[in-house]
Design an enzyme around this catalytic site. Sequence first.
Site, PDB file in Angstrom:
ATOM      1  N   ASN A 212       0.843  -1.196   0.000  1.00 35.86           N
ATOM      2  CA  ASN A 212       0.000   0.000   0.000  1.00 35.86           C
ATOM      3  C   ASN A 212       0.879   1.247   0.000  1.00 35.86           C
ATOM      4  O   ASN A 212       2.104   1.159   0.017  1.00 35.86           O
ATOM      5  CB  ASN A 212      -0.963  -0.033   1.193  1.00 35.86           C
ATOM      6  CG  ASN A 212      -0.221  -0.080   2.517  1.00 35.86           C
ATOM      7  OD1 ASN A 212       0.513   0.843   2.851  1.00 35.86           O
ATOM      8  ND2 ASN A 212      -0.380  -1.172   3.258  1.00 35.86           N
ATOM      9  N   ASP A 283      -4.483  -5.915   5.085  1.00 33.37           N
ATOM     10  CA  ASP A 283      -5.564  -6.707   5.688  1.00 33.37           C
ATOM     11  C   ASP A 283      -5.533  -8.152   5.207  1.00 33.37           C
ATOM     12  O   ASP A 283      -5.979  -9.043   5.911  1.00 33.37           O
ATOM     13  CB  ASP A 283      -6.915  -6.074   5.348  1.00 33.37           C
ATOM     14  CG  ASP A 283      -7.108  -4.756   6.094  1.00 33.37           C
ATOM     15  OD1 ASP A 283      -6.815  -4.726   7.290  1.00 33.37           O
ATOM     16  OD2 ASP A 283      -7.522  -3.762   5.456  1.00 33.37           O
ATOM     17  N   LYS A 293       8.939 -17.452  -9.859  1.00 32.31           N
ATOM     18  CA  LYS A 293       8.100 -16.434 -10.504  1.00 32.31           C
ATOM     19  C   LYS A 293       7.006 -17.144 -11.304  1.00 32.31           C
ATOM     20  O   LYS A 293       7.309 -18.033 -12.102  1.00 32.31           O
ATOM     21  CB  LYS A 293       8.969 -15.580 -11.436  1.00 32.31           C
ATOM     22  CG  LYS A 293       8.205 -14.453 -12.079  1.00 32.31           C
ATOM     23  CD  LYS A 293       9.067 -13.682 -13.068  1.00 32.31           C
ATOM     24  CE  LYS A 293       8.198 -12.680 -13.820  1.00 32.31           C
ATOM     25  NZ  LYS A 293       8.818 -12.198 -15.033  1.00 32.31           N
ATOM     26  N   PRO A 311      -3.681 -11.408  10.652  1.00 29.57           N
ATOM     27  CA  PRO A 311      -4.064 -11.143  12.036  1.00 29.57           C
ATOM     28  C   PRO A 311      -4.083  -9.641  12.295  1.00 29.57           C
ATOM     29  O   PRO A 311      -3.371  -8.885  11.634  1.00 29.57           O
ATOM     30  CB  PRO A 311      -2.943 -11.807  12.849  1.00 29.57           C
ATOM     31  CG  PRO A 311      -1.793 -11.926  11.914  1.00 29.57           C
ATOM     32  CD  PRO A 311      -2.371 -12.051  10.533  1.00 29.57           C
ATOM     33  N   ASP A 312      -4.898  -9.217  13.243  1.00 28.92           N
ATOM     34  CA  ASP A 312      -4.945  -7.806  13.624  1.00 28.92           C
ATOM     35  C   ASP A 312      -3.931  -7.588  14.756  1.00 28.92           C
ATOM     36  O   ASP A 312      -4.170  -7.979  15.909  1.00 28.92           O
ATOM     37  CB  ASP A 312      -6.363  -7.444  14.088  1.00 28.92           C
ATOM     38  CG  ASP A 312      -6.515  -5.940  14.272  1.00 28.92           C
ATOM     39  OD1 ASP A 312      -5.586  -5.306  14.818  1.00 28.92           O
ATOM     40  OD2 ASP A 312      -7.562  -5.398  13.875  1.00 28.92           O
ATOM     41  N   ILE A 313      -2.816  -6.996  14.418  1.00 30.65           N
ATOM     42  CA  ILE A 313      -1.698  -6.869  15.373  1.00 30.65           C
ATOM     43  C   ILE A 313      -2.108  -5.996  16.560  1.00 30.65           C
ATOM     44  O   ILE A 313      -1.813  -6.301  17.724  1.00 30.65           O
ATOM     45  CB  ILE A 313      -0.458  -6.281  14.665  1.00 30.65           C
ATOM     46  CG1 ILE A 313      -0.062  -7.197  13.497  1.00 30.65           C
ATOM     47  CG2 ILE A 313       0.703  -6.104  15.645  1.00 30.65           C
ATOM     48  CD1 ILE A 313       0.983  -6.602  12.564  1.00 30.65           C
ATOM     49  N   PHE A 329      -4.316   3.767  14.955  1.00 29.52           N
ATOM     50  CA  PHE A 329      -4.562   4.776  13.930  1.00 29.52           C
ATOM     51  C   PHE A 329      -5.711   4.280  13.066  1.00 29.52           C
ATOM     52  O   PHE A 329      -5.885   3.072  12.896  1.00 29.52           O
ATOM     53  CB  PHE A 329      -3.318   4.990  13.054  1.00 29.52           C
ATOM     54  CG  PHE A 329      -2.395   6.034  13.612  1.00 29.52           C
ATOM     55  CD1 PHE A 329      -1.627   5.758  14.728  1.00 29.52           C
ATOM     56  CD2 PHE A 329      -2.310   7.292  13.034  1.00 29.52           C
ATOM     57  CE1 PHE A 329      -0.787   6.715  15.265  1.00 29.52           C
ATOM     58  CE2 PHE A 329      -1.474   8.269  13.565  1.00 29.52           C
ATOM     59  CZ  PHE A 329      -0.702   7.981  14.679  1.00 29.52           C
ATOM     60  N   LYS A 343     -14.122   1.791  15.308  1.00 29.39           N
ATOM     61  CA  LYS A 343     -12.859   1.052  15.230  1.00 29.39           C
ATOM     62  C   LYS A 343     -12.172   1.008  16.589  1.00 29.39           C
ATOM     63  O   LYS A 343     -11.600  -0.003  16.985  1.00 29.39           O
ATOM     64  CB  LYS A 343     -11.949   1.713  14.186  1.00 29.39           C
ATOM     65  CG  LYS A 343     -10.800   0.856  13.747  1.00 29.39           C
ATOM     66  CD  LYS A 343     -10.093   1.416  12.523  1.00 29.39           C
ATOM     67  CE  LYS A 343     -10.833   1.140  11.236  1.00 29.39           C
ATOM     68  NZ  LYS A 343     -10.167   1.678  10.061  1.00 29.39           N
ATOM     69  N   LYS A 347     -11.254  -2.522  18.354  1.00 30.60           N
ATOM     70  CA  LYS A 347      -9.864  -2.915  18.623  1.00 30.60           C
ATOM     71  C   LYS A 347      -9.584  -2.959  20.126  1.00 30.60           C
ATOM     72  O   LYS A 347      -8.524  -3.443  20.538  1.00 30.60           O
ATOM     73  CB  LYS A 347      -8.902  -1.941  17.952  1.00 30.60           C
ATOM     74  CG  LYS A 347      -9.163  -1.756  16.471  1.00 30.60           C
ATOM     75  CD  LYS A 347      -8.008  -2.227  15.626  1.00 30.60           C
ATOM     76  CE  LYS A 347      -8.391  -2.098  14.151  1.00 30.60           C
ATOM     77  NZ  LYS A 347      -7.409  -2.711  13.279  1.00 30.60           N
TER      78      LYS A 347
END
Length: 408
Positions: A212, A283, A293, A311-313, A329, A343, A347
């Site tokens: 990203n 995500d 390749k 996983p959501d750290i 954030f 959110k 979280k």
Amino acid sequence: MGAHVQARHVLLGVSGGIAAYKSCELTRLLVKAGHTVQVVMTAGAARFVAPLSFQALSGRAVADDLWTSRAADGMDHIDLVRAADALVIAPASANLLGRAAHGLADDLLSTLVVARGDIPTLMAPAMNQAMWANAAVRRNVEALRGDGVRIAGPASGPQACGEVGAGRMLEPEDLLWEVEALWQPKRLTGRRVLITAGPTFEAWDAVRGLSNRSSGKMGWALARAAWEQGADVTLVAGPTALAPPWGARLIAVESALQMRDAVHEALDRAATDIFIAAAAVGDWRPAQTSSGKIKKQPGESPPTLTLQTNPDILAETAARADAPFCVGFAAEAEELLANARAKRLRKGVPLLVGNLGPQTFGREDSACVLIDAEGHRELPRLPKLALARIILEDVAARMASPTLSDPS
Ligand code: CTP
């Protein structure tokens, strides 16, 4: 708000050493950061770099002589030091350190050191590695530390003389961090801070992957702000183009799974007070990866990319029994407040920093909103470093007051 980006006046002493050329760049960086710089050179320094170079970069004539005063009362040396918000000596030669440690005042710069009163003072030593290791130099450095002088560096590496070892002056960018840290209150002394930053890269095959647009700048600014305030800082970062942050421990990772492992290892290794999740963690990752390749076959339809959730750290960290104070954030494309509020609860973190993601990635500045159980506080559009300082100041205040750390 001013204290977070305030312009200051720096008295920059340059003593004799080849590293004096790097102080030209330090002057430029200080001026670029909005500060004014008055350069003072020793006779030795002027043998290495022409005073005119510093004059051009600082926009002020260099002061170099104790005996010619521009002030009518002849008190230039006192006026110079009283006007300053910091005295910075870079490079600080073995000779300068020795004179400073013993209170000798035999030229303009050493006289300024003795006359400095209680202004923050930093010296950046630069010398041959054997000179730096010399017992007399060690004694002088310890004496100066005892007198409240910040000794910044030196770094280790190849030296101008061809030898290798400790004695290189810090790089100008690192010295800029050191100088600006002089003015930051030490609210986080003794605190351990862990920060994630940058994007993640989720490999698909040997050359392709998902990532990203995160630049890592906000995470770097947070690492700098936490370090400036006295914290012990570890930064776990995905791939970025940024130089390692001065003062912080950098753990470079690539994927979300590696970032998660590095975070838990750091948390297991040492009790951590604050965790700030500034990384833009992918995500999803490709469900199947190929070590080679993936080749395209003529006439074949394109491959299908199946994704798997990462996983959501942040949520995992917040759920640990030894959870630090967690800050998340939220990069939202729209409905910032509503999405960020939801959110924060999802979280399980006491504080969430919301921003409009697409308008902040890669930029030097950002506008944020701080969201907690009580409500929200909008911060103006500011450079990321100024925002990071405000966020850390806010977190430090919350740590001192348990009622403000409620994740519910
Ligand atoms: N985060 C994390 N691990 C993930 C995803 C996000 O630690 N796998 C952290 C980010 O570092 C940030 C916060 O969670 O502090 C919110 O990230 P964001 O991407 O905005 O939220 P998501 O939970 O991914 O929600 P969505 O993408 O649906 O907005």
